[in-house]
Design an enzyme around this catalytic site. Sequence first.
Site, short mmCIF file in Angstrom:
data_model
loop_
_atom_site.label_atom_id
_atom_site.label_comp_id
_atom_site.label_asym_id
_atom_site.label_seq_id
_atom_site.Cartn_x
_atom_site.Cartn_y
_atom_site.Cartn_z
CE1 TYR A 154 -3.82 2.39 0.61
CE2 TYR A 154 -2.75 3.24 2.26
CZ TYR A 154 -3.75 3.33 1.48
OH TYR A 154 -4.67 4.43 1.51
CE LYS A 158 -3.54 5.03 -1.80
NZ LYS A 158 -4.69 5.78 -2.55
#
Length: 245
Positions: A154, A158
Site C-alpha cells: 500500500y 501511494k
Amino acid sequence: MSLENKVALITGAGRGIGKAIALDFAAAGVDIVFTNRNKALGDATRAEVEALGRQCLAVQADVADPEQVEALVKQGLERFPGIDILVNNAGITKDGLIMRMSAEDWRQVLAVNLDGMFYVTRAVIRTMVRQRWGRIINLTSVVGFTGNPGQVNYSSSKSAVIGFTKSLARELGSRNITCNAVAPGFIDTDMTRGLNEEQRQAIVGQVPLGRIGQAEEVASAVRFLAGDDAAYITGTVLHVNGGMY
C-alpha cells in the site's frame, strides 16, 4: 460558483472518502459519474447525489481492468458532454508483513491503486485535452510519505501516486490541465472503524490536533484543488492529516 455545471468522474465513490467527495461536489453544482464495485452502495450514493439536484451516473467497474475503464469513460461521455474533473480515489489494502505477503497481495494492491489510476487518467485525458481545461486530483496517503509496518504494498502504491502526479502536471500544464494530489492521514472510514479502542488511541496520540479526521475534510481539500482558486496550483500534494506529518 466556480464548479457550477462541471462534470466530475470519481473512482470508488460508494462509501468513505469517495462518497464524501461526490456529495461535496454535488452540493457545489457538479454532475457526477462514479465507479463502485458494490451495486447497493453505488445505488445509495447515486440517490444522495440526485437528492442534491445533480445528475449522476453510477457504473460498476474494476479500475484495474483497462477494458472496463474504457467502457466507463465511454458511458460517461454518452451521458455528459465532457469530463472536467477526475478524482482517482479507488484503492484497496492487503496488509501483512513482507515475509508473509503473497505475490498476489502485492500485485492486487498495485493493480488497483496504481495501474487503475493510470488506466482511468489515460482514458479521461483525451476529452480534457480537447476541452483545453481539466482538473485531476489523485488520492495518495500519509503512509506514502512515512511508510507503515505491514503495508509495503500500500505504501509503495501511494508513494508512486506522488511521482505520477508530479510528472503528469508537467506533461499537461500547457493544455490548461492541472494535476495535484491529496494525502489524507487517518480518517474516520470503514477501515479505521475496524480498529479497536487501543489502536485508535495509539493513532490519535500521533496527531497534534488530537483526533481522527473526517471524510468531509478530505472532500473539501479536493474541491479546493478542482476550483478556480487553485488554478495556479499544479504538481503539488495537499496534506490533510491533523499535523501528524
